[in-house]
Design an enzyme around this catalytic site. Structure first.
Site, short mmCIF file in Angstrom:
data_model
loop_
_atom_site.label_atom_id
_atom_site.label_comp_id
_atom_site.label_asym_id
_atom_site.label_seq_id
_atom_site.Cartn_x
_atom_site.Cartn_y
_atom_site.Cartn_z
N GLU A 35 -4.43 3.66 -0.86
CA GLU A 35 -4.97 3.89 0.48
C GLU A 35 -5.09 5.39 0.78
O GLU A 35 -6.03 5.83 1.44
CB GLU A 35 -4.06 3.20 1.50
N GLY A 94 -2.00 -9.66 4.48
CA GLY A 94 -2.24 -11.07 4.19
C GLY A 94 -2.83 -11.73 5.43
O GLY A 94 -2.33 -11.53 6.54
N MET A 99 3.68 -5.19 6.32
CA MET A 99 5.07 -4.75 6.27
C MET A 99 5.36 -3.43 6.99
O MET A 99 6.45 -2.88 6.85
CB MET A 99 5.52 -4.66 4.79
N GLU A 100 4.39 -2.91 7.75
CA GLU A 100 4.61 -1.59 8.37
C GLU A 100 4.18 -1.46 9.83
O GLU A 100 4.78 -0.70 10.60
CB GLU A 100 3.85 -0.49 7.57
N ASP A 110 -5.20 -10.76 0.65
CA ASP A 110 -4.75 -12.09 0.23
C ASP A 110 -4.61 -12.96 1.48
O ASP A 110 -4.84 -12.49 2.59
CB ASP A 110 -3.41 -11.97 -0.51
N1 SAH Z 1 2.83 -1.64 -4.17
C1 SAH Z 1 3.63 -2.77 -4.57
C2 SAH Z 1 4.14 -3.62 -3.43
C3 SAH Z 1 3.20 -3.79 -2.29
S1 SAH Z 1 3.93 -4.71 -1.01
C4 SAH Z 1 2.82 -3.58 -5.58
O1 SAH Z 1 1.78 -3.13 -6.03
O2 SAH Z 1 3.25 -4.67 -5.96
C5 SAH Z 1 2.52 -5.21 -0.12
C6 SAH Z 1 1.84 -4.18 0.72
O3 SAH Z 1 0.62 -4.74 1.21
C7 SAH Z 1 2.63 -3.80 1.95
O4 SAH Z 1 2.41 -2.46 2.25
C8 SAH Z 1 2.09 -4.75 3.05
O5 SAH Z 1 1.88 -4.06 4.26
C9 SAH Z 1 0.75 -5.26 2.51
N2 SAH Z 1 0.60 -6.72 2.36
C10 SAH Z 1 -0.50 -7.28 1.78
N3 SAH Z 1 -0.38 -8.62 1.72
C11 SAH Z 1 0.83 -8.94 2.28
C12 SAH Z 1 1.52 -10.18 2.48
N4 SAH Z 1 1.01 -11.33 2.07
N5 SAH Z 1 2.75 -10.14 3.07
C13 SAH Z 1 3.28 -8.95 3.45
N6 SAH Z 1 2.68 -7.75 3.26
C14 SAH Z 1 1.45 -7.72 2.68
#
Ligand code: SAH
Length: 232
Positions: free
Chosen positions: A15, A80, A176-177, A200
């Site tokens: 981002e 999500g 998550m933020e 997603d």
């Molecule tokens: N960068 C790590 C973890 C990402 S956590 C990786 O690549 O695995 C997910 C990030 O996307 C968080 O910043 C959250 O804000 C967002 N996000 C996207 N889909 C989400 C979901 N289903 N539940 C919670 N957060 C989600």
């Protein structure tokens, strides 16, 4: 919002990488393991950086940014989808943000309610939301929705959780933020808006979809924020 320094926060490198490519950076600030950059985007003063994932990271980053003089903050990222109308790639503009994992219900508080605090559902700035709505309609017609953003320190990936967050808490999307940023902005009287592109649907396929669609969703979110800054 005219003449105010605009803050832009992203949770992940995807981002913020895009901002690096387009902002003319003039200063770099470091604190608590975070790095924030100041510069200009479309002729406007901006301060931006990566918060890291989760509410604590977002809160610290937001306060750091406000202390550097940000007069308004926009969060760009992926989320999500909870609203069944939303498809992957669609965008949500926050009407407000709530921490879905704040739960003192055994003490009689509603889920999401911060005990003994007058506000727990933090309203985004009306002007920023309206400008974002117009920008969204122009860039991605029919694919933007203004709705409640739910935040918690959990990656949501089950149909049961989606149902609870949608029905009990009325969320349009989950991430998550956002609500941590929103609470810090509320505490400081700083206007904010959260812009999230759906990576997603927070269901059983969330992990696979997240990995597949994050880059594309981050691109859309960046295009959105860039156009928003231009329109301010
Ligand atoms: N960068 C790590 C973890 C990402 S956590 C990786 O690549 O695995 C997910 C990030 O996307 C968080 O910043 C959250 O804000 C967002 N996000 C996207 N889909 C989400 C979901 N289903 N539940 C919670 N957060 C989600």
């Amino acid at each position: 919002m005219k003449n105010r320094k605009m803050g832009i926060i992203g949770a992940m490198s995807e981002e913020v990488e895009l901002l690096h490519r387009h902002v003319e950076v003039t200063q770099k600030h470091e604190k608590a393991g975070l790095t924030l950059y100041e510069g200009t985007l479309h002729g406007r003063d901006v301060v931006y950086g990566k918060s890291g994932v989760g509410k604590v990271n977002a809160a610290v980053c937001t306060q750091f940014m406000i202390d550097l003089g940000a007069g308004g903050i926009c969060f760009t990222g992926v989320a999500g989808a909870l609203d069944p109308e939303l498809e992957i790639g669609d965008l949500v503009i926050s009407s407000s943000c709530v921490q879905h994992d704040m739960d003192a219900s055994p003490l009689g508080f509603a889920r999401g309610e911060v005990p003994f605090q007058e506000v727990s559902d933090y309203a985004a700035d009306g002007t920023l939301v309206e400008l974002a709505r117009q920008t969204g309609e122009r860039l991605f017609p029919g694919r933007c929705l203004v709705g409640k953003v739910l935040s918690g320190d959990q990656f949501i990936a089950s149909r049961e959780s989606v149902q609870m967050l949608r029905e009990e808490m009325g969320g349009a999307c989950v991430e998550m933020e956002g609500a941590a940023l929103a609470q810090v902005c509320w505490m400081n009287g700083t206007p904010f808006v959260v812009i999230r592109s759906m990576s997603d649907k927070a269901d059983g396929s969330a992990q696979v979809n997240f990995e597949t669609f994050t880059q594309e969703a981050a691109d859309r979110s960046y295009r959105f924020v860039s156009a928003l800054v231009e329109a301010l």
